[in-house]
Design an enzyme around this catalytic site. Structure first.
Site, mmCIF file in Angstrom:
data_model
loop_
_atom_site.group_PDB
_atom_site.id
_atom_site.type_symbol
_atom_site.label_atom_id
_atom_site.label_comp_id
_atom_site.label_asym_id
_atom_site.label_seq_id
_atom_site.Cartn_x
_atom_site.Cartn_y
_atom_site.Cartn_z
ATOM 1 N N LYS A 196 -0.762 -9.267 -11.833
ATOM 2 C CA LYS A 196 0.235 -9.843 -10.936
ATOM 3 C C LYS A 196 -0.168 -11.256 -10.542
ATOM 4 O O LYS A 196 -1.291 -11.505 -10.122
ATOM 5 C CB LYS A 196 0.391 -8.963 -9.695
ATOM 6 C CG LYS A 196 1.536 -9.382 -8.781
ATOM 7 C CD LYS A 196 1.720 -8.399 -7.636
ATOM 8 C CE LYS A 196 2.923 -8.774 -6.777
ATOM 9 N NZ LYS A 196 3.094 -7.843 -5.639
ATOM 10 N N CYS B 4 6.684 -5.815 -8.523
ATOM 11 C CA CYS B 4 7.247 -5.761 -7.178
ATOM 12 C C CYS B 4 7.813 -7.097 -6.738
ATOM 13 O O CYS B 4 8.838 -7.560 -7.222
ATOM 14 C CB CYS B 4 6.193 -5.237 -6.209
ATOM 15 S SG CYS B 4 6.887 -4.702 -4.618
ATOM 16 N N GLU C 21 4.266 0.475 -10.179
ATOM 17 C CA GLU C 21 3.121 -0.203 -9.577
ATOM 18 C C GLU C 21 2.154 0.810 -8.958
ATOM 19 O O GLU C 21 2.564 1.714 -8.245
ATOM 20 C CB GLU C 21 3.633 -1.161 -8.500
ATOM 21 C CG GLU C 21 2.552 -1.878 -7.725
ATOM 22 C CD GLU C 21 3.121 -2.692 -6.577
ATOM 23 O OE1 GLU C 21 2.407 -3.581 -6.062
ATOM 24 O OE2 GLU C 21 4.292 -2.446 -6.175
#
Length: 533
Positions: free
Chosen positions: A351, A401, A290
């Protein structure tokens, strides 16, 4: 007092609050947090990988119903439940203090208060269900077990979904190595947590002379049968031969969060190191974590991105790279870009499930985020069921994440079984939380997703845990925490019928579990009230 809950001498009059049990609830709450990743265990893989302790999760949780069965006033149950949950959650995500104070610049007292306020708010779910348990538990142990499990399930679901959800540290994660792990492909982490809470209630109820009564023996037999079946369920859930191995290179830059977005240090360091590894790697798939590129593409040095595109434009290699995208007018996204030979445009994954305060600002909380120094802290949201990246005979499904906490959202990619992922990819930056237990906790969360979905999960992170997890939730290889390196591994994707969890959660989310819990709650409410002695 009901006969099934006859007390020890520790029982206090219902007219007084049981302070001794409240103190025990604090200790039990802390142990509940440590059951997910025991903070002092150092054996196993390189670095410090705290292992989950499934038995500690059940034993520590059993203290809560043991306390609740010794009170008669619902508000006593509310307070004991809140104390237990608040201690549990504070001990689980105390490391939020590091992100807010050390890297966010929030004064230490405010950071401590913020962590406590979050835990105190989330603890209200558990306080409410504990109050209901005291009010509705009845006199029979079997009924109390069912009611407590349903109420605990509803509290966990509410924490995991309401107000965008913050399910970090749910009790079921402690069982990723335990005998209940085999239930994951069928009922998921929340279902496992409900079964574990039922076991905790049985332990709390089987005390003193009542352990000799026949319901106790029946309970032990039922538990033994469930455990025995659970150990065999993984083999029944996915009957398929893994695909041929694919080589992967997982990059771990280990760039401190204090430097990561500094123009004089972290940014040039990240750009240089990741470019070098991407250019030199010979693996079939190279994955950078990320925000491995910590600036927008238009802010990279001239020719930087074009050189990477040219590197992967031909040949037999591909790459997935974490990078923020967008501009001031269109907004920003936390994304993964995929470079594949023969493709005119880069694959893109944005995301979907954003972190409150870190990646989006909840209404009326702009003042709070303005107190902190978090770069690119207000992102746009990507779609839930974005397509996978097809390469080397596999379908690579990224998640970024925090997203791998939401198994029901990952399951939505399995609705079309012909296009379902064969390999899950988690790209993370846990450097926000320093060298804390958050790294170990996140590893267990990823392992549970592999169990639920019966797919390998490969993790490329900034500071750890960079690892390869097989479809049975076992860590095959890992890099040490807080180190710079490249993990070279062979991964076998799984192209098979999705698990039962993936099928029902992908179509209906967690509504089946909500319905089951609410049904039990409705039956308890409709049951005629019995006088309690």
């Amino acid at each position: 007092m009901p006969a099934s809950y006859s007390s020890y001498s520790l029982y206090e009059s219902p007219r007084r609050f049981p302070w001794l049990w409240a103190c025990m609830a604090i200790l039990a709450g802390v142990l509940q947090a440590w059951s997910l990743a025991w903070p002092w265990q150092t054996d196993g893989f390189p670095g410090r990988y705290g292992q989950p302790l499934w038995w500690l999760q059940i034993l520590s949780l059993a203290v809560l119903p043991a306390a609740l069965t010794r009170v008669q006033r619902a508000w006593h149950g509310v307070l004991i439940g809140w104390i237990f949950a608040c201690a549990w959650l504070c001990a689980t995500f105390w490391w939020l203090f590091i992100s807010m104070h050390t890297y966010g610049g929030l004064p230490a007292p405010l950071a401590v208060l913020a962590v406590f306020a979050l835990a105190a708010f989330l603890a209200l779910y558990y306080a409410a269900v504990c109050g209901l348990f005291v009010a509705w538990r009845g006199e029979r142990l079997a009924g109390a077990v069912l009611l407590f499990a349903a109420l605990w399930l509803l509290a966990e679901l509410a924490r995991g979904q309401w107000w965008t959800g913050f399910p970090w540290g749910a009790g079921g994660y402690a069982h990723v190595d335990g005998p209940l792990a085999g239930l994951a492909p069928w009922i998921g982490v929340y279902g496992i947590g409900a079964v574990a809470s039922a076991g905790a209630m049985w332990l709390a109820g089987l005390r003193g002379a009542h352990a000799a009564r026949w319901p106790g023996y029946v309970a032990l037999v039922v538990v033994a049968v469930v455990v025995g079946l659970a150990q065999r369920l993984p083999q029944a859930s996915v009957a398929a031969t893994p695909n041929p191995p694919v080589s992967v290179a997982l990059l771990q830059g280990n760039i401190s969060q204090g430097e990561k977005f500094q123009a004089s240090s972290g940014i040039p360091m990240a750009l240089a190191w990741y470019a070098q590894q991407l250019q030199q790697s010979q693996a079939d798939m190279v994955i950078a974590p990320e925000t491995a590129i910590p600036v927008l593409l238009q802010q990279t040095p001239h020719g930087y991105w074009q050189d990477l595109q040219q590197r992967f434009a031909s040949g037999q290699q591909a790459a997935l790279i974490g990078v923020p995208l967008g501009d001031f007018e269109q907004g920003y996204t936390n994304s993964m870009l995929g470079l594949v030979p023969g493709s005119a445009e880069a694959y893109r994954y944005d995301k979907h499930h954003l972190v409150p305060f870190g990646e989006f600002i909840p209404p009326m909380f702009r003042w709070f985020t303005d107190l902190m120094q978090i770069p690119l802290g207000d992102f746009n949201r990507g779609g839930m069921s974005q397509p996978s990246l097809g390469w080397a005979g596999e379908r690579w499904a990224p998640n970024i994440c925090y997203e791998d906490l939401f198994g029901e959202e990952l399951a939505s990619r399995f609705v079309d079984s012909a296009q379902s992922p064969t390999i899950l990819v988690n790209a993370s930056n846990i450097a926000w939380f320093g060298n804390s237990i958050a790294i170990d906790q996140h590893l267990q969360i990823s392992r549970m997703r592999s169990l639920e979905l019966a797919r390998p999960m490969i993790r490329a992170t900034n500071t750890g845990a960079t690892a390869v997890i097989d479809r049975d939730g076992r860590v095959q290889q890992a890099l040490p925490h807080q180190s710079r390196g490249v993990l070279l591994a062979q991964v076998q994707g799984v192209d098979a019928t999705p698990t039962w969890f993936a099928q029902w959660a992908g179509r209906w989310g967690l509504w089946p579990l909500w319905g089951l819990g609410l049904l039990v709650l409705l039956l308890a409410w409709m049951r005629p009230r019995q006088r309690r002695g």
